[in-house]
Design a protein around this motif. Structure first.
Motif, PDB file in Angstrom:
ATOM      1  N   ALA A  20       0.818  -1.223   0.000  1.00  0.00           N
ATOM      2  CA  ALA A  20       0.000   0.000   0.000  1.00  0.00           C
ATOM      3  C   ALA A  20       0.849   1.270   0.000  1.00  0.00           C
ATOM      4  CB  ALA A  20      -0.933   0.008   1.216  1.00  0.00           C
ATOM      5  N   THR A  21       1.953   1.267   0.720  1.00  0.00           N
ATOM      6  CA  THR A  21       2.745   2.490   0.877  1.00  0.00           C
ATOM      7  C   THR A  21       3.273   3.046  -0.450  1.00  0.00           C
ATOM      8  OG1 THR A  21       3.282   1.912   3.155  1.00  0.00           O
ATOM      9  CG2 THR A  21       4.700   3.515   2.091  1.00  0.00           C
ATOM     10  N   PRO A  22       3.895   2.247  -1.318  1.00  0.00           N
ATOM     11  CA  PRO A  22       4.357   2.815  -2.586  1.00  0.00           C
ATOM     12  C   PRO A  22       3.199   3.272  -3.479  1.00  0.00           C
ATOM     13  CG  PRO A  22       4.950   0.470  -2.437  1.00  0.00           C
ATOM     14  CD  PRO A  22       4.326   0.870  -1.143  1.00  0.00           C
ATOM     15  N   LEU A  23       2.068   2.599  -3.354  1.00  0.00           N
ATOM     16  CA  LEU A  23       0.902   2.997  -4.130  1.00  0.00           C
ATOM     17  C   LEU A  23       0.443   4.394  -3.703  1.00  0.00           C
ATOM     18  CD1 LEU A  23      -1.531   1.411  -5.968  1.00  0.00           C
ATOM     19  CD2 LEU A  23      -2.690   2.226  -3.942  1.00  0.00           C
ATOM     20  N   VAL A  24       0.342   4.608  -2.390  1.00  0.00           N
ATOM     21  CA  VAL A  24      -0.064   5.916  -1.863  1.00  0.00           C
ATOM     22  C   VAL A  24       0.979   6.971  -2.221  1.00  0.00           C
ATOM     23  CG1 VAL A  24      -0.420   7.227   0.278  1.00  0.00           C
ATOM     24  CG2 VAL A  24      -1.549   5.007  -0.047  1.00  0.00           C
ATOM     25  N   ARG A  25       2.249   6.631  -2.079  1.00  0.00           N
ATOM     26  CA  ARG A  25       3.316   7.588  -2.388  1.00  0.00           C
ATOM     27  C   ARG A  25       3.240   8.028  -3.848  1.00  0.00           C
ATOM     28  NH1 ARG A  25       7.296   9.648   0.057  1.00  0.00           N
ATOM     29  NH2 ARG A  25       7.296   8.311   1.865  1.00  0.00           N
ATOM     30  N   GLY A  26       2.783   7.160  -4.730  1.00  0.00           N
ATOM     31  CA  GLY A  26       2.726   7.470  -6.151  1.00  0.00           C
ATOM     32  C   GLY A  26       1.488   8.224  -6.603  1.00  0.00           C
ATOM     33  N   ILE A  27       0.598   8.573  -5.681  1.00  0.00           N
ATOM     34  CA  ILE A  27      -0.613   9.306  -6.073  1.00  0.00           C
ATOM     35  C   ILE A  27      -0.257  10.770  -6.305  1.00  0.00           C
ATOM     36  CG2 ILE A  27      -2.898  10.089  -5.315  1.00  0.00           C
ATOM     37  CD1 ILE A  27      -3.185   7.394  -3.865  1.00  0.00           C
ATOM     38  N   ALA A  28      -0.525  11.233  -7.502  1.00  0.00           N
ATOM     39  CA  ALA A  28      -0.235  12.621  -7.866  1.00  0.00           C
ATOM     40  C   ALA A  28      -1.304  13.551  -7.305  1.00  0.00           C
ATOM     41  CB  ALA A  28      -0.183  12.747  -9.387  1.00  0.00           C
ATOM     42  N   LEU A 120      -6.653  -4.268   8.675  1.00  0.00           N
ATOM     43  CA  LEU A 120      -6.005  -4.994   7.582  1.00  0.00           C
ATOM     44  C   LEU A 120      -6.873  -4.934   6.320  1.00  0.00           C
ATOM     45  CD1 LEU A 120      -3.687  -6.851   6.596  1.00  0.00           C
ATOM     46  CD2 LEU A 120      -5.036  -8.789   7.462  1.00  0.00           C
ATOM     47  N   LEU A 121      -8.172  -5.103   6.495  1.00  0.00           N
ATOM     48  CA  LEU A 121      -9.096  -5.015   5.361  1.00  0.00           C
ATOM     49  C   LEU A 121      -9.075  -3.618   4.754  1.00  0.00           C
ATOM     50  CD1 LEU A 121     -11.334  -6.412   3.664  1.00  0.00           C
ATOM     51  CD2 LEU A 121     -12.972  -5.467   5.314  1.00  0.00           C
ATOM     52  N   ASP A 122      -9.123  -2.591   5.600  1.00  0.00           N
ATOM     53  CA  ASP A 122      -9.094  -1.222   5.084  1.00  0.00           C
ATOM     54  C   ASP A 122      -7.814  -0.955   4.291  1.00  0.00           C
ATOM     55  OD1 ASP A 122     -11.552  -0.539   6.188  1.00  0.00           O
ATOM     56  OD2 ASP A 122     -10.826   1.388   6.915  1.00  0.00           O
ATOM     57  N   LEU A 123      -6.687  -1.361   4.845  1.00  0.00           N
ATOM     58  CA  LEU A 123      -5.408  -1.109   4.187  1.00  0.00           C
ATOM     59  C   LEU A 123      -5.336  -1.832   2.836  1.00  0.00           C
ATOM     60  CD1 LEU A 123      -2.809   0.480   4.673  1.00  0.00           C
ATOM     61  CD2 LEU A 123      -1.866  -1.548   5.792  1.00  0.00           C
ATOM     62  N   THR A 124      -5.943  -2.999   2.762  1.00  0.00           N
ATOM     63  CA  THR A 124      -5.892  -3.805   1.537  1.00  0.00           C
ATOM     64  C   THR A 124      -6.917  -3.335   0.510  1.00  0.00           C
ATOM     65  OG1 THR A 124      -5.127  -5.688   2.844  1.00  0.00           O
ATOM     66  CG2 THR A 124      -6.039  -6.172   0.663  1.00  0.00           C
TER      67      THR A 124
END
Length: 194
Positions: A20-28, A120-124
């Motif tokens: 999740a972390t790299p996905l969030v970091r990549g949000i423009a 865990l469900l929310d994060l996923t």
């Protein structure tokens, strides 16, 4: 038949956070107003919700109360991507602490493992929501999906009654385990294919 202990919530959260972390970091910033599979949230609102959950569920792991109704604009800070990563690391540490999965949690009066499964469900699932909203793909760790299936099935009737989950989406027989999990929460994964 072996009586294997289920994976620890802290370990599953570590795996979920890694994806999740790299996905969030990549949000423009330009994507913050985009719609998401959560009809009531655009990307910005969903990020605020998810960051709030990550912060408040740290307290719940420590058997402390958490006011989940407080609406904080976490994205007002330009360093929100770093904050998300730091708070997610704290969440993993909190749920990895001895005793975090035992007893009942915070003011929710629910089994601690159920509460850990909720975050865990929310994060996923919200990582998937954010990926779809920003035109990217997302595949969770299969161990995380397997660790959630039983708990999500158990909480689904109450979650639907309280409006947290929508009605289950219809899926074809070749649906993956993750697509079935998404469908249980009321999402139609095939409607949001990239």
């Amino acid at each position: 038949m072996t009586n294997e202990a289920p994976p620890r919530i802290g370990d599953l959260l570590r795996s979920a956070a890694t994806r999740a972390t790299p996905l969030v970091r990549g949000i423009a910033d330009a994507s913050l107003g985009a719609p998401t599979p959560c009809a009531e949230y655009d990307v910005r609102a969903l990020l605020n919700h998810l960051l709030g959950v990550v912060v408040h569920f740290q307290a719940l792991a420590a058997k402390q109360p958490a006011d989940l109704a407080v609406g904080t604009d976490w994205l007002a800070d330009p360093g929100w991507r770093d904050r998300f990563e730091a708070e997610t690391e704290k969440l993993v540490e909190a749920w990895s602490a001895p005793g975090a999965e035992e007893g009942t949690t915070g003011g929710m009066a629910l089994p601690a493992r159920t509460v850990g499964s909720m975050v865990l469900l929310d994060l996923t699932v919200h990582a998937w929501d954010l990926a779809r909203a920003t035109g990217r793909s997302f595949e969770p760790d299969p161990a995380v999906v397997a660790g959630l299936v039983e708990e999500v099935e158990r909480m689904a009737p109450m979650a639907r009654k309280t409006g947290v989950f929508g009605e289950p989406a219809e899926l074809p027989g070749d649906a993956t385990a993750f697509e079935r999990l998404l469908a249980t929460t009321g999402r139609d994964p095939r409607a949001w294919e990239g």
